[in-house]
Design a protein around this motif. Structure first.
Motif, short mmCIF file in Angstrom:
data_model
loop_
_atom_site.label_atom_id
_atom_site.label_comp_id
_atom_site.label_asym_id
_atom_site.label_seq_id
_atom_site.Cartn_x
_atom_site.Cartn_y
_atom_site.Cartn_z
N LEU A 95 7.96 29.03 7.58
CA LEU A 95 7.61 29.01 6.15
C LEU A 95 8.50 28.42 5.21
O LEU A 95 7.87 27.79 4.17
N LEU A 96 9.78 28.65 5.35
CA LEU A 96 10.76 27.79 4.70
C LEU A 96 10.61 26.28 4.82
O LEU A 96 10.74 25.48 3.93
N GLY A 97 10.38 25.90 6.33
CA GLY A 97 10.29 24.56 6.47
C GLY A 97 9.21 24.03 5.88
O GLY A 97 9.18 22.86 5.35
N VAL A 98 7.94 24.76 5.88
CA VAL A 98 6.53 24.14 5.10
C VAL A 98 7.00 23.86 3.62
O VAL A 98 6.62 23.01 3.13
N LEU A 99 7.68 25.12 3.02
CA LEU A 99 7.83 24.89 1.70
C LEU A 99 8.89 23.65 1.49
O LEU A 99 8.55 22.87 0.35
N ILE A 100 9.76 23.73 2.10
CA ILE A 100 10.98 22.61 1.70
C ILE A 100 10.39 21.18 1.95
O ILE A 100 10.58 20.27 1.27
N LEU A 113 10.73 19.68 -5.17
CA LEU A 113 11.67 20.54 -6.04
C LEU A 113 12.22 21.60 -5.12
O LEU A 113 13.34 21.79 -5.00
N ALA A 114 11.26 21.98 -3.97
CA ALA A 114 11.80 23.01 -3.16
C ALA A 114 12.95 22.34 -2.21
O ALA A 114 13.96 23.08 -1.84
N TYR A 115 12.80 21.24 -1.86
CA TYR A 115 13.92 20.41 -1.01
C TYR A 115 15.23 20.40 -1.74
O TYR A 115 16.02 20.64 -1.35
N ASP A 116 14.96 19.90 -3.05
CA ASP A 116 16.27 19.78 -3.81
C ASP A 116 16.99 20.98 -4.14
O ASP A 116 18.13 21.04 -4.30
N THR A 117 16.28 22.07 -4.19
CA THR A 117 16.99 23.19 -4.67
C THR A 117 17.31 24.04 -3.34
O THR A 117 18.38 24.63 -3.46
N GLY A 118 16.21 24.19 -2.38
CA GLY A 118 16.51 25.20 -1.37
C GLY A 118 17.37 24.64 -0.16
O GLY A 118 18.10 25.56 0.50
N TYR A 119 17.20 23.47 -0.06
CA TYR A 119 17.89 22.80 0.84
C TYR A 119 19.66 22.82 0.82
O TYR A 119 20.39 23.62 1.85
N VAL A 179 14.00 25.97 10.46
CA VAL A 179 13.65 24.99 9.07
C VAL A 179 13.89 23.52 8.99
O VAL A 179 13.00 22.78 8.33
N VAL A 180 15.00 23.17 9.52
CA VAL A 180 15.28 21.52 9.25
C VAL A 180 14.36 20.83 10.17
O VAL A 180 13.74 19.96 9.53
#
Length: 257
Positions: A77-82, A87-93, A135-136
């Motif tokens: 779920l996190l991998g799909v989102l990021i 935006l999710a990549y820049d904040t969540g990663y 996730v990665v």
């Protein structure tokens, strides 16, 4: 004799040779049992104390599989989102990298304060240990999807979900299965860490008790059990990988013979 059979025989010979060299080294250099037990002593301990080791093995395997399953669901779920959102990549990663950099042994006491000693802290530790590689790799697989394929899907008036399920996720499957084979070993590490700190069951607890009583062969027997469990699950995921994404795997060396 086929190439695949020769390869398996060579692998078995190397593994057996490793234990033979270990045994001979202990005998020749008179290494004491408390420093490094001989493989024969480890296997004898594993056989003689199997009734006592078995419940701990079942507990560790159960805890690891539950935590690993939660790690897979959360990681995908996190991998799909990021991987699907800039935006999710820049904040969540960065947050994910920062959390993964924290030593997990420091997190276990917090889980104990929240949930008490027992299985739950071990499950959560196994989950967070296996989370990051999934996730990665899922995010990387989605990010490396060919733009041409997305353009074709958009030309066919496909929605973002259509592109994700029909192009993105299938193309990310090789990355996903590669992460599973890494994450399952990390899940075992997380379980054992938690069991040594906050549990009265499991291989980690067994090894801690054995080390406190200087029963080094039993400690190595626990290590051997963990190694066998890890290799077994790795082999299972490799088999599933071959069934699901055989098209993405490297060709057998026989093709080049």
């Amino acid at each position: 004799m086929t190439y695949a059979l020769r390869r398996r025989l060579y692998s078995a010979a190397v593994i057996i040779g490793f234990f033979v060299v270990w045994e001979l080294a202990c005998v020749i250099f008179h290494i004491k049992e408390i420093v490094l037990p001989r493989p024969s002593q480890v296997f004898a301990t594993l056989w003689l104390q199997a009734p006592a080791i078995w419940p701990h093995t079942v507990q560790t395997l159960y805890t690891t599989l539950v935590g690993f399953a939660l790690g897979i669901v959360s990681g995908v779920l996190l991998g799909v989102l990021i991987g699907s959102s800039r935006l999710a990549y820049d904040t969540g990663y960065p947050l994910l990298i920062g959390f993964s950099s924290i030593p997990k042994v420091a997190v276990v006491p917090i889980f104990v304060l929240w949930f008490g000693a027992g299985t739950v802290p071990a499950v959560l530790t196994a989950m967070i240990m296996s989370l990051f590689p999934i996730v990665v790799n899922v995010a990387t697989g989605l990010a490396t999807t060919e733009p041409e394929l997305e353009d074709v899907m958009k030309a066919l008036r496909a929605t973002k979900l259509d592109i994700l399920f029909n192009v993105g996720l299938p193309r990310a499957m090789p990355y996903f299965f590669a992460s599973l084979k890494v994450s399952v070993t990390l899940a075992f590490v997380g379980t054992v860490i938690a069991e040594t700190v906050a549990s009265n069951q499991g291989i980690g607890n067994l090894m801690m008790i054995a080390s406190s009583s200087f029963d080094v062969p039993l400690v190595f027997a626990g290590l051997l059990v963990l190694a066998l469990l890890g290799v077994g699950l790795y082999a299972i995921f490799s088999l599933i990988e071959g069934r699901v994404i055989g098209w993405a795997r490297r060709k057998d060396g026989a093709d080049f013979a």
